[in-house]
Write a protein that holds these residues in place. Structure first.
Motif, PDB file in Angstrom:
ATOM      1  N   VAL A 208       0.824  -1.213   0.000  1.00  0.00           N
ATOM      2  CA  VAL A 208       0.000   0.000   0.000  1.00  0.00           C
ATOM      3  C   VAL A 208       0.856   1.260   0.000  1.00  0.00           C
ATOM      4  O   VAL A 208       0.667   2.154  -0.835  1.00  0.00           O
ATOM      5  N   VAL A 209       1.792   1.376   0.927  1.00  0.00           N
ATOM      6  CA  VAL A 209       2.526   2.644   1.055  1.00  0.00           C
ATOM      7  C   VAL A 209       3.440   2.914  -0.132  1.00  0.00           C
ATOM      8  O   VAL A 209       3.819   4.067  -0.361  1.00  0.00           O
ATOM      9  N   ARG A 210       3.778   1.885  -0.898  1.00  0.00           N
ATOM     10  CA  ARG A 210       4.649   2.080  -2.055  1.00  0.00           C
ATOM     11  C   ARG A 210       3.863   2.329  -3.340  1.00  0.00           C
ATOM     12  O   ARG A 210       4.459   2.538  -4.397  1.00  0.00           O
ATOM     13  N   SER A 211       2.535   2.319  -3.250  1.00  0.00           N
ATOM     14  CA  SER A 211       1.702   2.473  -4.458  1.00  0.00           C
ATOM     15  C   SER A 211       1.143   3.893  -4.523  1.00  0.00           C
ATOM     16  O   SER A 211      -0.077   4.099  -4.522  1.00  0.00           O
ATOM     17  N   ARG A 212       2.022   4.859  -4.580  1.00  0.00           N
ATOM     18  CA  ARG A 212       1.627   6.267  -4.502  1.00  0.00           C
ATOM     19  C   ARG A 212       0.661   6.651  -5.636  1.00  0.00           C
ATOM     20  O   ARG A 212      -0.357   7.296  -5.402  1.00  0.00           O
ATOM     21  N   ARG A 213       0.959   6.264  -6.855  1.00  0.00           N
ATOM     22  CA  ARG A 213       0.126   6.672  -7.996  1.00  0.00           C
ATOM     23  C   ARG A 213      -1.264   6.046  -7.904  1.00  0.00           C
ATOM     24  O   ARG A 213      -2.272   6.717  -8.119  1.00  0.00           O
ATOM     25  N   ALA A 214      -1.311   4.761  -7.574  1.00  0.00           N
ATOM     26  CA  ALA A 214      -2.609   4.090  -7.460  1.00  0.00           C
ATOM     27  C   ALA A 214      -3.433   4.692  -6.326  1.00  0.00           C
ATOM     28  O   ALA A 214      -4.658   4.822  -6.438  1.00  0.00           O
ATOM     29  N   LEU A 215      -2.780   5.060  -5.238  1.00  0.00           N
ATOM     30  CA  LEU A 215      -3.503   5.676  -4.121  1.00  0.00           C
ATOM     31  C   LEU A 215      -4.018   7.062  -4.504  1.00  0.00           C
ATOM     32  O   LEU A 215      -5.109   7.459  -4.083  1.00  0.00           O
ATOM     33  N   SER A 216      -3.247   7.797  -5.299  1.00  0.00           N
ATOM     34  CA  SER A 216      -3.708   9.108  -5.754  1.00  0.00           C
ATOM     35  C   SER A 216      -4.942   8.954  -6.639  1.00  0.00           C
ATOM     36  O   SER A 216      -5.894   9.737  -6.539  1.00  0.00           O
ATOM     37  N   GLN A 217      -4.923   7.954  -7.507  1.00  0.00           N
ATOM     38  CA  GLN A 217      -6.087   7.690  -8.351  1.00  0.00           C
ATOM     39  C   GLN A 217      -7.297   7.314  -7.510  1.00  0.00           C
ATOM     40  O   GLN A 217      -8.417   7.751  -7.782  1.00  0.00           O
ATOM     41  N   THR A 218      -7.068   6.527  -6.474  1.00  0.00           N
ATOM     42  CA  THR A 218      -8.169   6.115  -5.603  1.00  0.00           C
ATOM     43  C   THR A 218      -8.721   7.292  -4.819  1.00  0.00           C
ATOM     44  O   THR A 218      -9.936   7.498  -4.734  1.00  0.00           O
ATOM     45  N   ALA A 219      -7.827   8.080  -4.242  1.00  0.00           N
ATOM     46  CA  ALA A 219      -8.255   9.198  -3.406  1.00  0.00           C
ATOM     47  C   ALA A 219      -9.013  10.261  -4.198  1.00  0.00           C
ATOM     48  O   ALA A 219      -9.832  10.991  -3.629  1.00  0.00           O
ATOM     49  N   SER A 220      -8.767  10.334  -5.508  1.00  0.00           N
ATOM     50  CA  SER A 220      -9.445  11.343  -6.320  1.00  0.00           C
ATOM     51  C   SER A 220     -10.913  11.010  -6.551  1.00  0.00           C
ATOM     52  O   SER A 220     -11.686  11.880  -6.955  1.00  0.00           O
ATOM     53  N   THR A 221     -11.311   9.756  -6.301  1.00  0.00           N
ATOM     54  CA  THR A 221     -12.692   9.354  -6.569  1.00  0.00           C
ATOM     55  C   THR A 221     -13.398   8.731  -5.376  1.00  0.00           C
ATOM     56  O   THR A 221     -14.621   8.612  -5.381  1.00  0.00           O
ATOM     57  N   THR A 222     -12.660   8.292  -4.370  1.00  0.00           N
ATOM     58  CA  THR A 222     -13.249   7.531  -3.272  1.00  0.00           C
ATOM     59  C   THR A 222     -12.667   7.989  -1.947  1.00  0.00           C
ATOM     60  O   THR A 222     -11.448   8.144  -1.831  1.00  0.00           O
ATOM     61  N   ARG A 223     -13.516   8.169  -0.952  1.00  0.00           N
ATOM     62  CA  ARG A 223     -13.061   8.475   0.400  1.00  0.00           C
ATOM     63  C   ARG A 223     -12.924   7.183   1.194  1.00  0.00           C
ATOM     64  O   ARG A 223     -13.799   6.320   1.136  1.00  0.00           O
ATOM     65  N   LEU A 224     -11.851   7.070   1.949  1.00  0.00           N
ATOM     66  CA  LEU A 224     -11.538   5.814   2.616  1.00  0.00           C
ATOM     67  C   LEU A 224     -12.624   5.376   3.576  1.00  0.00           C
ATOM     68  O   LEU A 224     -12.977   4.204   3.643  1.00  0.00           O
TER      69      LEU A 224
END
Length: 256
Positions: A208-224
């Protein structure tokens, strides 16, 4: 019988140290993605604290520690489920179903250790039913929803999906081996369980912590912490819970 207290203490130290590292990585992430790094830290710290309490209860009082472990499991799985549901982009109903499958399996497993006869058989079957539901959700609706995502986010979901399944199968098999069939003593059972948990928790946090780009894509559309979305397409065969990478604005409008 070999004392398991030192092993529990060392495991606690490793997991709490990992939680601190994951938290440090999370602080370096942008606003939004950093929440997923903190979720990884929560998963590690939940089991780290559980092991610390288990070591104290076992070493000082000689008490049973099963309930403490399963309380740790509960908070660990809550963090993991929230992350993978957000990454997959599924809706509220699928999120709650996965929670029911995961947490149901956890507590049914614990309950099955304290009952005998037909009730124990029913509880064991319930464990496998919950496991089957979880596998169906991840490889069915969740995977269909992930097909519409960006490649980095889809790859992250796939990695976490197989890691979670590995952890499920390992923990179920270990429980059956030690508690169900009695094929291992307490020390060996604890050792194998801790090994599986370490792979699951450290692997989850590291991915998880190494997947910066994928997390940015997720955060742009979904709240945790939104428990997914209210999208009616959760159960559809093609769209899953996502409108795909081309329509982030529409997805955000449906977020809780």
């Amino acid at each position: 019988m070999i004392d398991t207290t030192p092993m529990l203490a060392v495991s606690s130290a490793v997991l709490l140290a990992a939680a601190a590292i994951f938290g440090g990585y999370a602080r370096s992430l942008p606003s939004g993605p950093h929440r997923y790094g903190y979720a990884a830290a929560v998963a590690a710290s939940a089991m780290g604290l559980a092991y610390l309490l288990m070591a104290l209860a076992s070493g000082l009082f000689g008490a049973e520690t099963d309930v403490l472990r399963f309380v740790g499991y509960t908070f660990m799985w809550i963090a993991i489920v929230l992350v993978i549901c957000a990454i997959a982009g599924v809706g509220r109903r699928l999120t709650l179903l996965l929670f029911a499958a995961v947490l149901g399996r956890v507590w049914i497993t614990l309950g099955s250790w304290f009952i005998d006869g037909a009730l124990a058989l029913v509880a064991t079957l319930g464990t496998f039913a919950a496991l089957g539901l979880g596998l169906y959700l991840l490889f069915g609706p969740f995977s269909r929803a992930a097909e519409a995502l960006e490649s980095e986010r889809r790859l992250l979901f796939t990695k976490l999906k197989y890691l979670i399944v590995l952890g499920w199968v390992g923990l179920v098999a270990t429980g059956l081996m030690s508690e169900g069939a009695g094929l291992a003593d307490d020390f060996v059972g604890q050792l194998v369980v801790i090994y599986v948990e370490m792979i699951l928790i450290l692997g989850f946090g590291g991915i998880v912590v190494r997947s910066r780009r994928a997390l940015s894509q997720t955060a742009s559309t979904t709240r945790l912490l939104s428990l997914g979305t209210d999208r009616e397409s959760d159960y559809s065969g093609g769209e899953g819970g996502s409108d795909g990478p081309g329509r982030p604005t529409d997805r955000a409008e449906h977020a809780d």
